[in-house]
Each structure stands twice: as structure tokens, then as C-alpha cells.
Design a protein around this motif. Structure first.
Motif, PDB file in Angstrom:
ATOM      1  N   GLU A 162      42.279  21.442 -32.910  1.00  0.00           N
ATOM      2  CA  GLU A 162      42.413  22.876 -32.672  1.00  0.00           C
ATOM      3  C   GLU A 162      43.389  23.164 -31.542  1.00  0.00           C
ATOM      4  O   GLU A 162      44.161  24.127 -31.594  1.00  0.00           O
ATOM      5  CB  GLU A 162      41.043  23.485 -32.363  1.00  0.00           C
ATOM      6  CG  GLU A 162      40.052  23.384 -33.521  1.00  0.00           C
ATOM      7  CD  GLU A 162      38.687  23.941 -33.164  1.00  0.00           C
ATOM      8  OE1 GLU A 162      38.597  25.172 -32.957  1.00  0.00           O
ATOM      9  OE2 GLU A 162      37.726  23.160 -33.085  1.00  0.00           O
ATOM     10  N   GLU A 188      44.591  31.348 -25.139  1.00  0.00           N
ATOM     11  CA  GLU A 188      43.933  30.838 -26.345  1.00  0.00           C
ATOM     12  C   GLU A 188      43.273  29.496 -26.080  1.00  0.00           C
ATOM     13  O   GLU A 188      42.162  29.232 -26.560  1.00  0.00           O
ATOM     14  CB  GLU A 188      44.954  30.717 -27.483  1.00  0.00           C
ATOM     15  CG  GLU A 188      45.400  32.053 -28.055  1.00  0.00           C
ATOM     16  CD  GLU A 188      46.184  31.898 -29.348  1.00  0.00           C
ATOM     17  OE1 GLU A 188      45.872  30.971 -30.126  1.00  0.00           O
ATOM     18  OE2 GLU A 188      47.123  32.689 -29.581  1.00  0.00           O
ATOM     19  N   ALA A 203      40.180  30.112 -24.026  1.00  0.00           N
ATOM     20  CA  ALA A 203      39.117  30.669 -24.871  1.00  0.00           C
ATOM     21  C   ALA A 203      38.446  29.571 -25.689  1.00  0.00           C
ATOM     22  O   ALA A 203      37.217  29.590 -25.887  1.00  0.00           O
ATOM     23  CB  ALA A 203      39.704  31.732 -25.799  1.00  0.00           C
ATOM     24  N   LEU A 204      39.237  28.602 -26.153  1.00  0.00           N
ATOM     25  CA  LEU A 204      38.694  27.476 -26.918  1.00  0.00           C
ATOM     26  C   LEU A 204      37.799  26.621 -26.031  1.00  0.00           C
ATOM     27  O   LEU A 204      36.712  26.199 -26.451  1.00  0.00           O
ATOM     28  CB  LEU A 204      39.835  26.639 -27.501  1.00  0.00           C
ATOM     29  CG  LEU A 204      39.422  25.455 -28.387  1.00  0.00           C
ATOM     30  CD1 LEU A 204      38.656  25.929 -29.619  1.00  0.00           C
ATOM     31  CD2 LEU A 204      40.659  24.647 -28.802  1.00  0.00           C
ATOM     32  N   TYR A 205      38.245  26.374 -24.793  1.00  0.00           N
ATOM     33  CA  TYR A 205      37.416  25.618 -23.844  1.00  0.00           C
ATOM     34  C   TYR A 205      36.096  26.345 -23.594  1.00  0.00           C
ATOM     35  O   TYR A 205      35.024  25.739 -23.569  1.00  0.00           O
ATOM     36  CB  TYR A 205      38.148  25.438 -22.507  1.00  0.00           C
ATOM     37  CG  TYR A 205      39.361  24.548 -22.573  1.00  0.00           C
ATOM     38  CD1 TYR A 205      39.377  23.402 -23.359  1.00  0.00           C
ATOM     39  CD2 TYR A 205      40.507  24.841 -21.825  1.00  0.00           C
ATOM     40  CE1 TYR A 205      40.493  22.583 -23.411  1.00  0.00           C
ATOM     41  CE2 TYR A 205      41.626  24.029 -21.866  1.00  0.00           C
ATOM     42  CZ  TYR A 205      41.616  22.903 -22.665  1.00  0.00           C
ATOM     43  OH  TYR A 205      42.721  22.097 -22.705  1.00  0.00           O
ATOM     44  N   LYS A 226      34.576  28.513 -25.545  1.00  0.00           N
ATOM     45  CA  LYS A 226      33.761  28.508 -26.765  1.00  0.00           C
ATOM     46  C   LYS A 226      32.917  27.242 -26.860  1.00  0.00           C
ATOM     47  O   LYS A 226      31.761  27.278 -27.302  1.00  0.00           O
ATOM     48  CB  LYS A 226      34.668  28.635 -27.982  1.00  0.00           C
ATOM     49  CG  LYS A 226      33.947  28.562 -29.319  1.00  0.00           C
ATOM     50  CD  LYS A 226      34.944  28.635 -30.467  1.00  0.00           C
ATOM     51  CE  LYS A 226      34.240  28.460 -31.815  1.00  0.00           C
ATOM     52  NZ  LYS A 226      35.209  28.480 -32.948  1.00  0.00           N
ATOM     53  N   HIS A 227      33.502  26.118 -26.459  1.00  0.00           N
ATOM     54  CA  HIS A 227      32.806  24.825 -26.558  1.00  0.00           C
ATOM     55  C   HIS A 227      32.190  24.393 -25.227  1.00  0.00           C
ATOM     56  O   HIS A 227      31.749  23.253 -25.093  1.00  0.00           O
ATOM     57  CB  HIS A 227      33.772  23.750 -27.058  1.00  0.00           C
ATOM     58  CG  HIS A 227      34.220  23.968 -28.474  1.00  0.00           C
ATOM     59  ND1 HIS A 227      33.499  23.520 -29.556  1.00  0.00           N
ATOM     60  CD2 HIS A 227      35.305  24.609 -28.979  1.00  0.00           C
ATOM     61  CE1 HIS A 227      34.129  23.858 -30.674  1.00  0.00           C
ATOM     62  NE2 HIS A 227      35.219  24.512 -30.360  1.00  0.00           N
ATOM     63  N   ASN A 228      32.217  25.302 -24.238  1.00  0.00           N
ATOM     64  CA  ASN A 228      31.618  25.020 -22.929  1.00  0.00           C
ATOM     65  C   ASN A 228      32.213  23.757 -22.294  1.00  0.00           C
ATOM     66  O   ASN A 228      31.495  22.852 -21.867  1.00  0.00           O
ATOM     67  CB  ASN A 228      30.098  24.882 -23.057  1.00  0.00           C
ATOM     68  CG  ASN A 228      29.397  24.928 -21.699  1.00  0.00           C
ATOM     69  OD1 ASN A 228      29.907  25.520 -20.748  1.00  0.00           O
ATOM     70  ND2 ASN A 228      28.242  24.295 -21.611  1.00  0.00           N
TER      71      ASN A 228
END
Length: 290
Positions: free
Chosen positions: A111, A134, A137-139, A141-143
Motif C-alpha cells: 500500500e 496519505e 493516514a495509512l500509518y 489506520k494500522h496504528n
């Protein structure tokens, strides 16, 4: 941009700390420990503090003294093993967070790659900011804390270096033997002379060293397969670095005293056990990571 600057700052601080901690010269041109650098039962903290760095006094000295104390009671191999495991336990909390973060990073790597390709070739400030947002935000989302692994390295590297020097400088190690065989003989000498013990220690060191490097990749791939619709984590560049490090370690260590191979064997075996424990407790069982 902030992410990159913080990463560079932590890496720079790590390098500076390593340079400061490793400035004491302990071996001569032939690789033998200088007589005045040997830490024996009679060596005191004031001796080290007066003549060497704070790092040697606060980190190397107590570890070497622990080895010297335990060796006559348990044997040199057990003494090195116990002190190595003690170090692993001290850094366990940091290692747990780092391992969990690393595995999550490997799983989301496809991703991250998609985001990077989306902005590939775009050098303007707005595109860079959008890409950073972005990724952040991905980091989130997956904590994942992307600084976790760097911070752990910052903390662990000086401790690893201290243990390395403690094994080198401990009088018990320098004068020690395993099943009657001197630990100052190099694996290469043992190999040329056909002495089985040295060959076995060196071979086991290589096996566990490789396994300790490869195991996180294997576990990450297994975790990725369990995620429906997700690609396998990319790791070709990491594998290249890993194989290069392994070859370098084996090439250099064949001319080290076998005591150092014994230390690397114990350390790598402990790392394998630690990795499997963290996988079972904090990754396969998600509630353990909370």
C-alpha cells in the motif's frame, strides 16, 4: 517532510552515540585485547572511569564483571548465555514495540508502494505534502509508529556494543575454555586443524544468525497471507541487505576468537526465541499488543 527530518535526526543521533561509546581502543593490530584493557576480578570502577570513557565505566564494566563472577560457578558458556539473556530481557519492552511495528510495516508495504507510485515524478511541494499525508493516514489506520524501529535501534545499539566489548575484555573469557578447548582459538584455525568443537560452534552460529535475520520475513509473509485481498509484503531490497550482512558476519567472524562466535551463537538463538515469543504473544494474539 517532517517524517523524513525526524528519521534523519534519530539516525544521526544514533551514529553520534555509537561513535562516542565506541571510541575506546581495546585491541591491537593483530586483534588481541590490550593487556591494560582486560577487565579482571581486581579491576575497579574507578580504574575504568579514570582511564576510559563513561560508556566503558557504566556499560562495559558491569557486564564484564557479571561474566567474570558467573564463569567460575557455571562455566564460561553459561555465563555468556545468562548475561546475554539478561540484556535481552532489559530491552524486551522496546523490542516488542519494534517487532510489532516492523511486521505491520512489512504487511502494508504494498500500500505504501502504491502511494509512492501515485506521486512518482512529482517534485512540487504540494505533491510531497499530499503523499506524506496519505502515508501518515495509512500509518494511523494500522496504528503504526514509523519511528518505533529507529528509536529501538537508538537504544539497543550501544547496549549491544557494550556486551560485545564485555565479552572481548572479560578475563574469564580470555582465559576460558569449553570442554577443554581454548576460546581464543579462531574458527578458521580450528577448521584447518580439524577440531570438531570449533567447527560446530561456528556452524551453529551461522545457522542461528541466518535464522534470526530470516525469521521476521517469514512471519511477515505468513501474516500477509492471512489478510484477504492483500499482496505479499515486498522485501527484495531488504533481503539483499540481509544476505550481504550475513556474508560479512561469517567472513569476519571466522577470524575472531571462538569466544565471540559463542556469544553471537547465544545472542542469535535468544533472538530467535524472543521473535517467536513476540509473534505468539503480541502479533498472533492481537490483544497482547494493546
Amino acid at each position: 517532510m517532517k517524517l523524513l527530518k525526524n528519521r534523519k535526526s534519530l539516525m544521526g543521533a544514533s551514529v553520534i552515540l555509537l561513535l562516542l561509546s565506541g571510541c575506546t581502543r581495546v585491541v591491537d593490530s593483530s586483534g588481541k585485547v590490550l593487556p591494560e584493557k582486560i577487565i579482571s576480578a581486581s579491576t575497579t570502577l574507578s580504574d575504568i572511569w579514570s582511564n576510559e570513557s563513561w560508556f566503558s565505566a557504566l556499560f562495559v564494566f558491569p557486564l564484564a564483571k557479571m561474566i567474570n563472577y558467573l564463569a567460575p560457578i557455571l562455566g564460561i558458556a553459561a555465563a555468556i548465555a545468562i548475561v546475554t539473556i539478561f540484556i535481552k530481557l532489559i530491552t524486551l519492552t522496546f523490542t516488542i514495540k519494534s517487532t510489532v511495528a516492523t511486521q505491520k510495516m512489512q504487511v502494508i508495504q504494498p500500500e505504501l508502494t502504491k502511494i509512492q507510485k501515485k506521486y512518482e515524478g512529482k517534485k512540487d511541494e504540494q505533491s510531497r505534502m499530499l503523499m506524506a499525508q496519505e502515508m501518515q493516514a495509512l500509518y494511523g489506520k494500522h496504528n503504526i509508529n514509523p519511528f518505533g524501529t529507529i528509536l529501538v535501534s537508538f537504544i539497543q545499539l550501544p547496549i549491544i556494543l557494550a556486551m560485545w566489548q564485555a565479552v572481548q575484555r572479560s578475563e574469564s573469557v580470555l582465559n576460558g575454555s569449553l570442554f577443554g578447548a581454548s576460546l581464543q582459538v579462531t574458527p578458521l584455525t580450528g577448521l584447518m586443524e580439524g577440531q570438531v568443537l570449533y567447527i560446530v560452534i561456528f556452524a551453529l552460529m551461522g545457522v542461528f544468525q541466518f535464522l534470526s535475520m530470516q525469521l521476521p520475513q517469514i512471519l511477515a509473509k505468513r501474516a500477509a497471507k492471512k489478510r484477504p485481498g492483500k499482496e505479499k509484503p515486498a522485501g527484495n531490497s531488504q533481503k539483499g541487505i540481509m544476505y550481504g550482512m550475513f556474508v560479512m558476519i561469517m567472513f569476519v567472524s571466522i577470524n575472531w576468537p571462538t569466544a565471540m562466535s559463542l556469544y553471537w551463537l547465544v545472542s542469535a538463538a535468544a533472538q530467535v526465541v524472543q521473535t517467536l515469543f513476540i509473534q505468539w504473544k503480541y502479533i498472533d494474539t492481537p490483544q497482547g499488543a494493546k
